[in-house]
Write a protein that holds these residues in place. Structure first.
Motif, PDB file in Angstrom:
ATOM      1  N   SER A  41      23.773  22.496  22.653  1.00  0.00           N
ATOM      2  CA  SER A  41      22.422  23.054  22.594  1.00  0.00           C
ATOM      3  C   SER A  41      21.494  22.191  23.431  1.00  0.00           C
ATOM      4  CB  SER A  41      21.916  23.172  21.162  1.00  0.00           C
ATOM      5  OG  SER A  41      21.819  21.904  20.568  1.00  0.00           O
ATOM      6  N   GLY A  43      17.099  22.288  24.411  1.00  0.00           N
ATOM      7  CA  GLY A  43      15.816  22.973  24.341  1.00  0.00           C
ATOM      8  C   GLY A  43      15.768  24.065  23.296  1.00  0.00           C
ATOM      9  N   GLY A  44      16.506  23.901  22.208  1.00  0.00           N
ATOM     10  CA  GLY A  44      16.510  24.895  21.146  1.00  0.00           C
ATOM     11  C   GLY A  44      17.422  26.081  21.390  1.00  0.00           C
ATOM     12  N   VAL A  45      18.171  26.072  22.501  1.00  0.00           N
ATOM     13  CA  VAL A  45      19.089  27.166  22.823  1.00  0.00           C
ATOM     14  C   VAL A  45      20.523  26.677  22.629  1.00  0.00           C
ATOM     15  CG1 VAL A  45      19.911  28.709  24.637  1.00  0.00           C
ATOM     16  CG2 VAL A  45      17.483  28.154  24.479  1.00  0.00           C
ATOM     17  N   THR A  46      21.309  27.444  21.899  1.00  0.00           N
ATOM     18  CA  THR A  46      22.717  27.121  21.703  1.00  0.00           C
ATOM     19  C   THR A  46      23.547  27.912  22.701  1.00  0.00           C
ATOM     20  OG1 THR A  46      22.354  26.708  19.353  1.00  0.00           O
ATOM     21  CG2 THR A  46      24.621  27.143  20.034  1.00  0.00           C
ATOM     22  N   SER A  64      20.269  34.670  24.968  1.00  0.00           N
ATOM     23  CA  SER A  64      18.897  34.336  25.317  1.00  0.00           C
ATOM     24  C   SER A  64      18.135  35.627  25.576  1.00  0.00           C
ATOM     25  CB  SER A  64      18.882  33.475  26.584  1.00  0.00           C
ATOM     26  OG  SER A  64      17.589  33.395  27.136  1.00  0.00           O
TER      27      SER A  64
END
Length: 128
Positions: A41, A43-46, A64
């Motif tokens: 992950s 920046g808060g994105v997995t 996303s």
């Protein structure tokens, strides 16, 4: 006179494959290539990253709002040691063959194109 920046060894440095259903898409690519994708992950994105040799080009499967799965757009070609086996695994994991295994000229190997479990196009390349 303008100084030219040296070109990188490859034009591709990273790729992202859109996931509608993240787990299903990760499972599809793990099954297709018979590898384990590494969850990460940032920046808060997995996302789930494809394995690569040290210094090699890689990419990921990512869910996303900026990525939409589907059959339009660029086609990324992934390395495969055995396209026939990969296409068989793709079918069992919810994919479908678009272009079957096809020989490339001058001993460049073979390629195929398929739709993944989300309907996105992806290519396979097997060295000659």
């Amino acid at each position: 006179m303008q100084t030219q920046t040296p070109l990188p060894p490859t034009a591709v440095t990273w790729f992202e494959i859109a996931a509608g259903d993240f787990r299903r898409t990760v499972d599809f690519y793990q099954t297709l290539l018979d590898v384990e994708l590494v969850p990460e992950s940032m920046g808060g994105v997995t996302f789930a990253k494809f394995p690569a040799a040290e210094g090699g080009v890689t990419g990921c499967v990512m869910k996303s709002p900026h990525l939409v799965p589907g059959g339009a757009g660029a086609v990324v070609y992934l390395a495969s040691d055995d396209i026939d086996a990969a296409l068989s695994r793709a079918a069992s994991a919810g994919g479908s063959t678009v272009v079957p295994k096809t020989a490339l000229p001058e001993n460049m190997g073979y390629f195929a194109v398929l739709k993944d479990s989300e309907g996105s196009m992806v290519g396979l390349h097997q060295a000659g």
